[in-house]
Design a protein around this motif. Structure first.
Motif, short mmCIF file in Angstrom:
data_model
loop_
_atom_site.label_atom_id
_atom_site.label_comp_id
_atom_site.label_asym_id
_atom_site.label_seq_id
_atom_site.Cartn_x
_atom_site.Cartn_y
_atom_site.Cartn_z
N SER A 137 4.89 5.51 16.12
CA SER A 137 5.82 6.13 15.17
C SER A 137 6.00 5.28 13.92
N ILE A 138 6.11 3.96 14.12
CA ILE A 138 6.28 3.05 12.98
C ILE A 138 5.04 3.09 12.08
N LEU A 139 3.87 3.16 12.71
CA LEU A 139 2.62 3.13 11.95
C LEU A 139 2.45 4.37 11.07
N PRO A 142 4.64 5.25 6.82
CA PRO A 142 4.24 5.21 5.40
C PRO A 142 3.66 6.52 4.89
N MET A 143 2.95 7.23 5.75
CA MET A 143 2.33 8.49 5.35
C MET A 143 3.38 9.55 5.03
N MET A 144 4.58 9.41 5.62
CA MET A 144 5.63 10.40 5.43
C MET A 144 6.49 10.12 4.20
N VAL A 145 6.30 8.98 3.56
CA VAL A 145 7.07 8.64 2.37
C VAL A 145 6.52 9.41 1.17
N VAL A 146 7.40 9.97 0.36
CA VAL A 146 6.98 10.67 -0.86
C VAL A 146 6.27 9.67 -1.78
N PRO A 147 5.08 10.02 -2.32
CA PRO A 147 4.34 9.06 -3.16
C PRO A 147 5.16 8.46 -4.30
N GLY A 151 5.86 4.58 -4.85
CA GLY A 151 5.60 3.89 -6.11
C GLY A 151 6.79 3.06 -6.55
N TYR A 152 8.00 3.60 -6.40
CA TYR A 152 9.19 2.85 -6.78
C TYR A 152 9.39 1.63 -5.87
N MET A 153 9.11 1.82 -4.57
CA MET A 153 9.22 0.71 -3.62
C MET A 153 8.32 -0.45 -4.04
N PHE A 154 7.07 -0.15 -4.33
CA PHE A 154 6.12 -1.21 -4.68
C PHE A 154 6.37 -1.73 -6.10
N TRP A 197 -1.52 0.87 1.80
CA TRP A 197 -0.36 0.89 2.70
C TRP A 197 0.02 2.32 3.07
N GLN A 198 0.01 3.23 2.10
CA GLN A 198 0.50 4.58 2.37
C GLN A 198 -0.49 5.46 3.09
N TRP A 199 -1.79 5.31 2.84
CA TRP A 199 -2.75 6.28 3.36
C TRP A 199 -3.65 5.77 4.47
N THR A 200 -3.52 4.50 4.84
CA THR A 200 -4.22 4.03 6.05
C THR A 200 -3.76 4.80 7.29
#
Length: 325
Positions: A137-139, A142-147, A151-154, A197-200
């Motif tokens: 679930s943790i892995l 990242p895929m569920m975060v809005v792009p 972007g703001y996070m990074f 990070w997001q799409w792996t």
């Protein structure tokens, strides 16, 4: 009662009744096919219109100088006809080719990194271990975060006084104040880190689905014959996953080619044009320069390129299915 003679065949579905030829009734399967075609015809026409109309509009606008500043509607764009000048300008546009090059660099770095990380994680999660569901679930988070949110996070992580520099300061024992997003090279690296990070997780999910579908009896047989884990992976697992691997790579190549949200929030294409990919370039031409005819030409050229990639992937996929593993 009159005698009925003759045979029914697909080539000549007729009956002979006292010298008269009577047409045989079509098979139930043919009637069902015709009925299905009639019932779905309106939906097929609608889908064709939805797909074809924007494409034809794009082709129409791409050979004009249409712009909102011209004061003309799209139906009058023909009066701004410029033949194929937009395409000749495209071939000589150095900024376009630079944006295309940066897009290719991001794609060449991110897609293999996401594939290798996803394959390693899929191999790990193919076996059972304590806490697997929690880590799974943790892995996938990242895929569920809005792009845009990613972007703001990074953007915050890679600030001069952000967490990334704090971690580097702790590791080196001296203050680190790298201006990640202000350096042309480092800004592109930061964008690629965010994309990986997001799409792996997506790559991991697709490859895990293919990995669990590998016949377990073949792996057990290879183990009994003395094959080590690497030999089993190379000779059995990878050949069985050819189709899945092609699908995963094709999806990420096409999607990575269109990278925009995360990159634009982090850098806006800067500093200067150091991180300006093809999507960001098109966005700027559309909203700032307002040269819609030229934008349509660029978009159509990209559509052709991505279509070629998709066709190539489908051909390789069909070939992988035909060749026995």
């Amino acid at each position: 009662m009159s005698a009925v003679t003759g045979t029914i065949s697909e080539d000549a579905p007729t009956l002979e009744d006292d010298g008269k030829t009577v047409q045989a009734r079509p098979a139930p399967r043919d009637e069902a096919a015709r009925l299905g075609f009639r019932l779905t015809l309106p939906a097929q026409v609608l889908v064709l219109f939805i797909s074809a109309f924007p494409l034809l509009m794009q082709l129409y606008i791409s050979v004009t100088d249409l712009s909102p500043l011209s004061g003309l509607g799209w139906w009058n764009a023909w009066s701004l006809w410029n033949s194929f000048a937009n395409y000749t300008d495209l071939a000589a546009d150095a900024r376009f080719w630079s944006a295309l090059k940066r897009t290719a660099i991001v794609m060449i770095v991110c897609v293999p990194a996401e594939f290798l990380l996803g394959l390693a994680l899929a191999t790990l999660f193919a076996d059972d271990f304590p806490g697997k569901r929690i880590f799974y679930s943790i892995l996938l988070m990242p895929m569920m975060v809005v792009p845009a949110v990613a972007g703001y996070m990074f953007f915050m992580l890679f600030q001069s006084g952000g967490p990334v520099n704090d971690i580097l300061s702790s590791l080196t024992g001296s203050p680190v104040t790298i201006a990640w997003l202000s350096d042309p090279t480092l800004a592109l690296i930061a964008v690629m880190v965010a994309d990986i990070w997001q799409w792996t997780p997506l790559m991991f999910l697709i490859l895990l689905a293919g990995l669990v579908g590998v016949p377990e009896d073949q792996i057990k047989a290879a183990t009994l014959l003395g094959a080590n884990p690497w030999q089993r992976f190379v000779t059995i697992v990878l050949p069985k996953m050819k189709t899945i691997i092609i699908i995963a790579l094709a999806i990420r190549v096409i999607e990575n080619f269109k990278i925009f949200d995360t990159l634009y929030i982090m850098t806006g294409g800067g500093p200067g044009v150091a991180t300006e990919t093809i999507s960001v370039y098109i966005y700027k031409l559309t909203t700032q320069d307002l040269i819609w005819g030229y934008v349509a030409a660029i978009a159509l050229a990209i559509l052709i390129v991505l279509s070629i990639v998709a066709v190539f992937a489908m051909k390789r996929m069909a070939r992988a299915r035909q060749v026995p593993a």
